[in-house]
Design a protein around this motif. Structure first.
Motif, mmCIF file in Angstrom:
data_model
loop_
_atom_site.group_PDB
_atom_site.id
_atom_site.type_symbol
_atom_site.label_atom_id
_atom_site.label_comp_id
_atom_site.label_asym_id
_atom_site.label_seq_id
_atom_site.Cartn_x
_atom_site.Cartn_y
_atom_site.Cartn_z
ATOM 1 N N ASP A 97 0.989 -1.140 0.186
ATOM 2 C CA ASP A 97 -0.169 -0.110 -0.083
ATOM 3 C C ASP A 97 0.675 1.351 -0.088
ATOM 4 O O ASP A 97 0.553 2.431 -0.785
ATOM 5 C CB ASP A 97 -0.922 -0.053 1.148
ATOM 6 C CG ASP A 97 -1.917 -1.202 1.096
ATOM 7 O OD1 ASP A 97 -2.375 -1.611 0.191
ATOM 8 O OD2 ASP A 97 -2.562 -1.389 2.272
ATOM 9 N N ALA A 98 1.854 1.345 0.765
ATOM 10 C CA ALA A 98 2.821 2.442 0.862
ATOM 11 C C ALA A 98 3.532 2.717 -0.541
ATOM 12 O O ALA A 98 3.656 3.752 -0.882
ATOM 13 C CB ALA A 98 3.877 2.148 2.065
ATOM 14 N N LEU A 99 4.002 1.485 -1.216
ATOM 15 C CA LEU A 99 4.536 1.705 -2.379
ATOM 16 C C LEU A 99 3.417 2.388 -3.424
ATOM 17 O O LEU A 99 3.914 3.213 -4.350
ATOM 18 C CB LEU A 99 5.128 0.172 -3.136
ATOM 19 C CG LEU A 99 6.159 -0.230 -2.062
ATOM 20 C CD1 LEU A 99 6.383 -1.535 -2.862
ATOM 21 C CD2 LEU A 99 7.345 0.834 -2.375
ATOM 22 N N THR A 100 2.084 1.811 -3.467
ATOM 23 C CA THR A 100 1.314 2.434 -4.466
ATOM 24 C C THR A 100 0.876 3.857 -4.155
ATOM 25 O O THR A 100 0.802 4.595 -5.093
ATOM 26 C CB THR A 100 -0.125 1.440 -4.199
ATOM 27 O OG1 THR A 100 0.228 0.240 -4.476
ATOM 28 C CG2 THR A 100 -1.173 2.127 -5.053
ATOM 29 N N ASP A 101 0.956 4.081 -2.688
ATOM 30 C CA ASP A 101 0.789 5.484 -2.319
ATOM 31 C C ASP A 101 1.795 6.301 -2.907
ATOM 32 O O ASP A 101 1.545 7.726 -2.977
ATOM 33 C CB ASP A 101 0.411 5.737 -0.914
ATOM 34 C CG ASP A 101 -0.730 5.201 -0.492
ATOM 35 O OD1 ASP A 101 -1.820 4.803 -1.272
ATOM 36 O OD2 ASP A 101 -0.965 4.845 0.818
ATOM 37 N N SER A 102 2.953 5.926 -2.946
ATOM 38 C CA SER A 102 4.221 6.793 -3.149
ATOM 39 C C SER A 102 4.270 7.056 -4.784
ATOM 40 O O SER A 102 4.432 8.104 -5.174
ATOM 41 C CB SER A 102 5.496 6.033 -2.800
ATOM 42 O OG SER A 102 5.674 5.877 -1.448
ATOM 43 N N LEU A 103 3.772 6.029 -5.444
ATOM 44 C CA LEU A 103 3.877 6.129 -6.891
ATOM 45 C C LEU A 103 2.657 6.979 -7.206
ATOM 46 O O LEU A 103 2.892 7.747 -8.417
ATOM 47 C CB LEU A 103 3.757 4.774 -7.491
ATOM 48 C CG LEU A 103 4.989 3.814 -7.548
ATOM 49 C CD1 LEU A 103 4.673 2.560 -8.282
ATOM 50 C CD2 LEU A 103 6.142 4.710 -8.270
ATOM 51 N N ALA A 104 1.679 6.877 -6.498
ATOM 52 C CA ALA A 104 0.608 8.124 -6.801
ATOM 53 C C ALA A 104 0.735 9.558 -6.700
ATOM 54 O O ALA A 104 0.432 10.424 -7.458
ATOM 55 C CB ALA A 104 -0.473 7.726 -5.760
ATOM 56 N N GLY A 105 2.017 9.688 -6.041
ATOM 57 C CA GLY A 105 2.550 10.908 -5.774
ATOM 58 C C GLY A 105 3.785 11.530 -6.725
ATOM 59 O O GLY A 105 4.175 12.505 -6.591
ATOM 60 N N LEU A 106 4.159 10.481 -7.517
ATOM 61 C CA LEU A 106 5.318 10.413 -8.082
ATOM 62 C C LEU A 106 5.121 11.742 -9.353
ATOM 63 O O LEU A 106 6.125 12.588 -9.482
ATOM 64 C CB LEU A 106 5.809 9.358 -8.974
ATOM 65 C CG LEU A 106 7.293 9.316 -9.521
ATOM 66 C CD1 LEU A 106 8.533 9.678 -8.704
ATOM 67 C CD2 LEU A 106 7.468 7.750 -9.925
ATOM 68 N N PRO A 107 4.127 11.732 -9.773
ATOM 69 C CA PRO A 107 3.988 12.832 -10.925
ATOM 70 C C PRO A 107 4.124 14.181 -10.467
ATOM 71 O O PRO A 107 4.674 14.971 -10.963
ATOM 72 C CB PRO A 107 2.516 12.704 -11.685
ATOM 73 C CG PRO A 107 2.160 11.185 -11.271
ATOM 74 C CD PRO A 107 2.934 10.915 -10.000
ATOM 75 N N ALA A 108 3.622 14.566 -9.367
ATOM 76 C CA ALA A 108 3.550 15.648 -8.782
ATOM 77 C C ALA A 108 4.998 16.300 -8.260
ATOM 78 O O ALA A 108 5.567 17.291 -8.468
ATOM 79 C CB ALA A 108 2.577 15.988 -7.647
ATOM 80 N N ALA A 109 5.876 15.087 -7.584
ATOM 81 C CA ALA A 109 6.852 15.377 -7.080
ATOM 82 C C ALA A 109 7.818 15.532 -8.451
ATOM 83 O O ALA A 109 8.835 16.462 -8.527
ATOM 84 C CB ALA A 109 7.478 14.029 -6.531
ATOM 85 N N MET A 110 7.872 14.817 -9.454
ATOM 86 C CA MET A 110 8.687 15.042 -10.535
ATOM 87 C C MET A 110 8.389 16.599 -11.051
ATOM 88 O O MET A 110 9.343 17.010 -12.034
ATOM 89 C CB MET A 110 8.612 13.953 -11.722
ATOM 90 C CG MET A 110 9.057 12.694 -11.241
ATOM 91 S SD MET A 110 8.715 11.369 -12.399
ATOM 92 C CE MET A 110 9.891 11.929 -13.742
ATOM 93 N N GLY A 111 7.299 16.943 -11.069
ATOM 94 C CA GLY A 111 6.960 18.206 -11.720
ATOM 95 C C GLY A 111 7.376 19.278 -10.881
ATOM 96 O O GLY A 111 7.497 20.583 -11.495
ATOM 97 N N ALA A 112 7.823 19.014 -9.506
ATOM 98 C CA ALA A 112 8.185 20.318 -8.951
ATOM 99 C C ALA A 112 9.710 20.247 -9.019
ATOM 100 O O ALA A 112 10.584 19.824 -9.400
ATOM 101 C CB ALA A 112 7.963 19.706 -7.254
ATOM 102 N N PRO A 113 10.272 21.721 -9.011
ATOM 103 C CA PRO A 113 11.619 21.911 -9.171
ATOM 104 C C PRO A 113 12.490 21.326 -8.040
ATOM 105 O O PRO A 113 12.072 21.153 -6.878
ATOM 106 C CB PRO A 113 11.645 23.562 -8.903
ATOM 107 C CG PRO A 113 10.599 23.771 -8.285
ATOM 108 C CD PRO A 113 9.369 22.802 -8.626
#
Length: 412
Positions: A204-220
């Motif tokens: 579940d933690a891995l799934t939640d982490s990947l869910a936030g990956l697009p926003a993290a990659m878009g941040a400077p």
């Protein structure tokens, strides 16, 4: 019944011990073997219950069917999996994920670092992460074991003999990419009754982490210093040890000893420059290395006091834009102090290359005085000052010493 998960393994154990006309002793042995099998792998019972009733309790997270699992996953008793699709290309996605220092931006169970944060992933890089599962923080010591064009792998150790494996795989998906994370768990905490729960929580933690990956990659990301290349870990050839990119390393040493006075009456800054050029030759890179210095750390001379010795040295070697750090005028520990400060600045990531220097020209100054020569050594403008001063900048003598006639240590 053979279609029920777990049934084939139970039947194999029973058939091995029971044939036609089996004796009571063989039946007992078969029953004992079945019990041993279930003890070693309690999942058999859960699979039987799940297959026959549909209520076998929580199952372990399953990998995406089209994904080939990493071979190393077989080393672990339990597994967890997650995947997601991203709009960014595979190369850009992997480049971001390989920056281990950016894990806090997207990994939900990251709770901090023990010691220095890691840099980019390279085989042999080690770091300690504080990971928080099911509300409980634990230190996990990780080592990068695999790095390729398609992903990276890590092995880790946690408390109570916990073993972990983590693989991140990135594949092209149209114009975007697909990220798979496969994790393995083993050891005493996993063999116990909560092993399945822990595996589920990690999934579940891995799934939640990947869910936030697009926003993290878009941040400077963290801004790099202008003109500074990305720092990478380096493997020490002699020992095989992988050094963090901010490890202070002494790469060259130079010394100038002038036992007779210089007839040209050169000042200490000239001696310092000559010693640094000798140090640059010692590195094998040559004098041009000096011009790349980010900072010059210098010991304040006594034979001629400069406002900023490092500024004169930097200008002479072509590193005029470098920061300058100078020890306080008195103290006797200036050499060790600036060396410590330089190493600490590199370890903190402030600089990549620094020069540490110092020089005295007391014999030359005395010879000039005896010859009645007024030396034309550099006198810097009152506005000149080092970037910072290290040490305690105060008078060389206190009132009690002065009252007792205690002045220069050489006389006392």
């Amino acid at each position: 019944m053979s279609a029920v998960p777990g049934f084939d393994r139970v039947r194999a154990v029973v058939e091995q011990g029971l044939g036609k006309g089996a004796s009571l002793r063989k039946q007992v042995r078969a029953g004992s073997a079945l019990l041993d099998t279930v003890r070693r792998d309690p999942r058999i019972v859960r699979e039987l219950i799940a297959g026959m009733t549909g209520h076998g309790g929580p199952a372990e997270p399953q990998a995406a069917p089209e994904h080939t699992l990493p071979a190393g996953l077989d080393d672990y008793a339990r597994t967890a999996h997650a995947h997601c699709d991203l709009d960014t290309g595979a190369a850009a996605t992997l480049a971001y994920l390989a920056q281990l220092q950016r894990l806090p931006e997207w990994v939900t169970f990251h709770a901090g670092w023990r010691g220095e944060a890691p840099g980019s992933a390279a085989v042999g890089v080690e770091y300690t992460q504080v990971a928080k599962f099911m509300g409980i923080p634990a230190d996990v010591e990780w080592m990068v074991t695999e790095v390729s064009d398609g992903g990276l792998g890590l092995r880790g150790h946690g408390p109570q003999g916990l073993g972990l494996g983590l693989w991140i795989t990135v594949t092209p998906n149209g114009s975007g990419s697909r990220v798979y994370i496969d994790a393995g768990l083993s050891g005493q905490p996993i063999d116990g009754p909560l092993g399945g729960t822990v595996a589920r929580a990690l999934g579940d933690a891995l799934t939640d982490s990947l869910a936030g990956l697009p926003a993290a990659m878009g941040a400077p990301g963290p801004a790099a210093a202008p003109g500074r290349a990305e720092r990478k870990a380096v493997r020490h050839r002699a020992s095989g040890t992988v050094l963090a990119p901010t490890t202070p390393v002494l790469v060259g040493v130079g010394q100038i000893v002038q036992r007779t006075p210089d007839l040209a009456y050169g000042d200490p800054s000239q001696l310092a420059v000559r010693a640094l050029r000798a140090a640059a030759e010692d590195t094998g890179a040559g004098p041009e290395l000096l011009a790349r210095a980010d900072a010059v750390f210098s010991v304040a001379p006594t034979s001629w006091q400069y406002r900023d010795l490092g500024a004169l040295v930097a200008a002479a070697v072509g590193a005029g834009a470098a920061d300058t750090v100078q020890s306080s005028p008195f103290g006797g520990d200036g050499g060790q102090l600036v060396l410590n400060e330089a190493a600490a600045a590199i370890a903190a990531g402030d600089y990549d290359l620094v020069l540490v220097t110092g020089a005295e020209a007391g014999a030359t100054a005395a010879a000039a005085q005896r010859a009645g020569v007024e030396v034309g050594w550099p006198v810097q403008d009152a506005s000149v000052a080092p970037t910072r001063t290290v040490g305690i900048d105060k008078a060389a003598n206190n009132a009690a010493e002065s009252a007792a006639g205690l002045q220069a240590p050489i006389n006392m």
